[in-house]
Design a protein around this motif. Structure first.
Motif, mmCIF file in Angstrom:
data_model
loop_
_atom_site.group_PDB
_atom_site.id
_atom_site.type_symbol
_atom_site.label_atom_id
_atom_site.label_comp_id
_atom_site.label_asym_id
_atom_site.label_seq_id
_atom_site.Cartn_x
_atom_site.Cartn_y
_atom_site.Cartn_z
ATOM 1 N N GLY A 1 7.956 -2.504 -5.398
ATOM 2 C CA GLY A 1 8.293 -3.852 -5.847
ATOM 3 C C GLY A 1 9.746 -4.237 -5.661
ATOM 4 N N ASN A 2 10.610 -3.298 -5.292
ATOM 5 C CA ASN A 2 12.023 -3.603 -5.079
ATOM 6 C C ASN A 2 12.358 -3.483 -3.598
ATOM 7 O OD1 ASN A 2 14.889 -3.996 -6.050
ATOM 8 N ND2 ASN A 2 15.084 -2.022 -4.999
ATOM 9 N N ILE A 3 13.183 -4.403 -3.091
ATOM 10 C CA ILE A 3 13.560 -4.388 -1.675
ATOM 11 C C ILE A 3 15.081 -4.422 -1.552
ATOM 12 C CG2 ILE A 3 13.517 -5.690 0.492
ATOM 13 C CD1 ILE A 3 10.736 -6.653 -0.251
ATOM 14 N N ASP A 4 15.629 -3.454 -0.807
ATOM 15 C CA ASP A 4 17.052 -3.436 -0.472
ATOM 16 C C ASP A 4 17.198 -3.668 1.023
ATOM 17 O OD1 ASP A 4 18.121 -2.894 -3.059
ATOM 18 O OD2 ASP A 4 17.475 -0.800 -2.843
ATOM 19 N N SER A 5 18.141 -4.518 1.387
ATOM 20 C CA SER A 5 18.344 -4.891 2.781
ATOM 21 C C SER A 5 19.639 -4.292 3.309
ATOM 22 C CB SER A 5 18.378 -6.417 2.905
ATOM 23 O OG SER A 5 18.702 -6.807 4.213
ATOM 24 N N PHE A 6 19.632 -3.935 4.614
ATOM 25 C CA PHE A 6 20.800 -3.348 5.244
ATOM 26 C C PHE A 6 21.094 -4.075 6.559
ATOM 27 C CE2 PHE A 6 18.725 -0.178 2.695
ATOM 28 C CZ PHE A 6 19.751 0.490 2.045
ATOM 29 N N GLU A 7 22.346 -4.008 6.964
ATOM 30 C CA GLU A 7 22.725 -4.506 8.281
ATOM 31 C C GLU A 7 23.641 -3.493 8.939
ATOM 32 O OE1 GLU A 7 24.643 -8.216 7.592
ATOM 33 O OE2 GLU A 7 26.515 -7.331 6.900
ATOM 34 N N GLU B 1 0.825 -1.216 0.000
ATOM 35 C CA GLU B 1 0.000 0.000 0.000
ATOM 36 C C GLU B 1 0.854 1.259 0.000
ATOM 37 O OE1 GLU B 1 -2.312 2.463 3.390
ATOM 38 O OE2 GLU B 1 -2.663 0.302 3.421
ATOM 39 N N LEU B 2 1.913 1.262 0.819
ATOM 40 C CA LEU B 2 2.759 2.443 0.940
ATOM 41 C C LEU B 2 3.677 2.628 -0.266
ATOM 42 C CD1 LEU B 2 3.776 2.245 4.709
ATOM 43 C CD2 LEU B 2 2.107 3.779 3.663
ATOM 44 N N LYS B 3 3.989 1.542 -0.941
ATOM 45 C CA LYS B 3 4.858 1.559 -2.131
ATOM 46 C C LYS B 3 6.310 1.898 -1.792
ATOM 47 C CE LYS B 3 1.318 2.467 -5.623
ATOM 48 N NZ LYS B 3 0.152 2.358 -4.712
ATOM 49 N N GLU B 4 6.559 3.012 -1.111
ATOM 50 C CA GLU B 4 7.917 3.367 -0.711
ATOM 51 C C GLU B 4 7.947 3.525 0.809
ATOM 52 O OE1 GLU B 4 9.497 6.670 -2.833
ATOM 53 O OE2 GLU B 4 9.680 5.533 -4.697
ATOM 54 N N CYS B 5 8.739 2.684 1.455
ATOM 55 C CA CYS B 5 8.748 2.697 2.914
ATOM 56 C C CYS B 5 10.029 2.090 3.472
ATOM 57 C CB CYS B 5 7.531 1.936 3.452
ATOM 58 S SG CYS B 5 7.494 0.179 2.980
ATOM 59 N N TYR B 6 10.226 2.299 4.772
ATOM 60 C CA TYR B 6 11.283 1.643 5.526
ATOM 61 C C TYR B 6 10.647 0.552 6.388
ATOM 62 C CZ TYR B 6 14.196 5.735 4.441
ATOM 63 O OH TYR B 6 14.896 6.723 3.799
ATOM 64 N N ILE C 1 12.013 -9.840 2.386
ATOM 65 C CA ILE C 1 11.735 -9.673 3.811
ATOM 66 C C ILE C 1 11.201 -10.986 4.367
ATOM 67 C CG2 ILE C 1 10.300 -8.473 5.508
ATOM 68 C CD1 ILE C 1 10.207 -6.089 3.559
ATOM 69 N N ASP C 2 11.815 -11.479 5.434
ATOM 70 C CA ASP C 2 11.326 -12.673 6.127
ATOM 71 C C ASP C 2 10.587 -12.235 7.376
ATOM 72 O OD1 ASP C 2 12.506 -14.420 4.295
ATOM 73 O OD2 ASP C 2 14.413 -14.422 5.384
ATOM 74 N N TYR C 3 9.327 -12.696 7.499
ATOM 75 C CA TYR C 3 8.528 -12.295 8.659
ATOM 76 C C TYR C 3 7.479 -13.357 8.963
ATOM 77 C CZ TYR C 3 5.537 -9.431 11.688
ATOM 78 O OH TYR C 3 4.789 -8.955 12.744
ATOM 79 N N LEU C 4 7.482 -13.850 10.195
ATOM 80 C CA LEU C 4 6.498 -14.805 10.704
ATOM 81 C C LEU C 4 6.330 -16.031 9.798
ATOM 82 C CD1 LEU C 4 3.706 -12.460 12.135
ATOM 83 C CD2 LEU C 4 5.572 -13.602 13.355
#
Length: 427
Positions: A318-324, A131-136, A338-341
């Protein structure tokens, strides 16, 4: 807001447990007059928990086979009913409180009135990201959660929930005994009875009326019992631990949710795991948002974020970038989902994690082995157990949506061919 549960409805859900302990096995109806009397609870003498370390084998593509220890503490029968009853009373107050505070959909674990499970909660989170399309997105995990809960802070939150200056005598007795609990090792009890430390030995022990005779309990207690002398920690898995952990997090949930919703985001916490979703157009840079979350975590006694399990994401249509976090800096990783539940989301599609499928088959395998070991059961009992196994794990062509309320076993199903092979092995 979900409906509330009457005492009679609660009593119908309380199950009889057939394990051997330091007191005799009783039903909820037999215990009711005692556990519902505050004067009796005020002076009740709680017995030690029986403690056992269960070794669980885990598999992953990156690490291969590994073993995880799970600490299990289970209480005496009358104690368990007391903990269950006071958990029910506290949970009713908790449900009222989170409804008034607007936190009903934030704290999602161990709730008896939401009638949803991981499938629903994961879908809500992924739908919000779409829904948000662009988010953290920030996903965090608290280290040694139950083992770290500060007793005095928990006591204050309980008083706050009950709107009391101090805990009523019966509630205080329950609080004191779940925080200053003591344990007796299962291995020592098995040895005392001449049983081996394996499933067969445990099964033999549980067929006894008592784990050990009362005279022997009194004689050995001083040497065998280990008290929790620390000012923190409650036994994970007790009948009241879950609701106490939610009460502990009331102020934390309120602070995080207030901040996140002010930016039209989403916050959910499942026990010691939480997720924060913030729209980029209303959020500060990710580093600053993370710093703010850490300030609230540090303000709550004993909460420590598990660095290795902290996941940070930037999502853009539709694109996801991951950070550590490396040396206090955010560094991009190659992970694109994203891994969740128990689920994975790549920005477009949702899939079941390999880990979730592995857990499912491991659990199924353990249940099959239990039935195959039931050589002393007549054939009718084996058939009944097999039917229960199918209902819990088997393939179902059409599932009514309300069946999802029963738990997460519907996440994954074996196919009809596999089930036929399974049944032929069992029969």
């Amino acid at each position: 807001m979900g409906e509330f549960m009457t005492v009679d409805e609660w009593k119908k859900k309380v199950k009889f447990r057939g394990y051997a302990h330091f007191d005799r096995k009783i039903t909820i109806n037999e215990a009711w007059d005692y556990i519902s009397d505050p004067l009796k609870i005020k002076t009740h003498g709680f017995l030690p928990f029986i403690h056992h370390t269960l070794k669980i084998t885990k598999y992953s593509k990156s690490k291969g086979k590994s073993t995880k220890n799970r600490e299990i503490c289970y209480s005496a029968h009358k104690d368990r009913y007391i903990y269950q009853y006071y958990a029910y009373l506290l949970n009713e107050e908790y449900n009222k409180r989170v409804s008034i505070d607007g936190l009903d959909q934030c704290s999602i674990a161990y709730r008896n009135n939401l009638h949803m499970n991981n499938i629903h909660f994961a879908k809500q989170a992924f739908d919000k990201i779409k829904e948000l399309k662009e988010c953290y997105v920030v996903i965090g995990d608290f280290k040694n959660f139950f083992d770290s809960l500060d007793h005095q802070y928990l006591k204050k939150r309980m008083c706050q929930l009950l709107q009391k200056d101090k805990l009523p005598n019966d509630y205080y007795a329950v609080f004191k005994n779940i925080t200053k609990y003591s344990t007796w090792e299962l291995s020592d009890l098995l040895k005392e009875n001449g049983h081996l430390l394996n499933l067969s030995g445990i099964k033999r022990l549980n067929k006894q009326d008592l784990a050990i005779p009362w005279s022997k309990f009194k004689a050995l207690k001083k040497d065998m019992v280990t008290p929790n002398k620390k000012s923190f920690g409650i036994p994970q898995g007790s009948a009241i631990s879950a609701v106490l952990s939610n009460i502990y997090m009331l102020d934390f949930d309120a602070k995080i949710n207030s901040y996140v919703t002010s930016k039209d985001g989403m916050y959910m916490r499942y026990s010691d795991d939480f997720i924060v979703i913030l729209p980029k157009d209303k959020a500060l840079p990710l580093e600053q948002e993370l710093a703010f979350l850490m300030s609230i975590i540090h303000a709550t006694p004993s909460l420590v974020l598990e660095p290795d399990k902290t996941q940070l994401f930037e999502c853009s249509i539709g694109n996801i970038d991951s950070f550590e976090i490396r040396d206090a800096l955010l560094c991009m990783t190659g992970k694109k989902k994203i891994d969740y539940l128990g689920f994975s989301f790549d920005g477009n599609a949702v899939t079941i994690r390999d880990k979730t499928i592995s857990k499912y088959y491991n659990k199924l395998n353990r249940n099959i082995k239990k039935i195959l070991r039931s050589k002393d059961d007549p054939k009718t009992k084996v058939i009944i157990k097999s039917i229960r196994l199918y209902r819990k794990f088997g393939y179902h062509e059409h599932e009514d949506s309300k069946d999802l309320k029963k738990g997460t076993s519907l996440v994954m199903w074996i196919g009809p061919n596999e089930y036929s092979v399974l049944m032929s092995e069992l029969m």
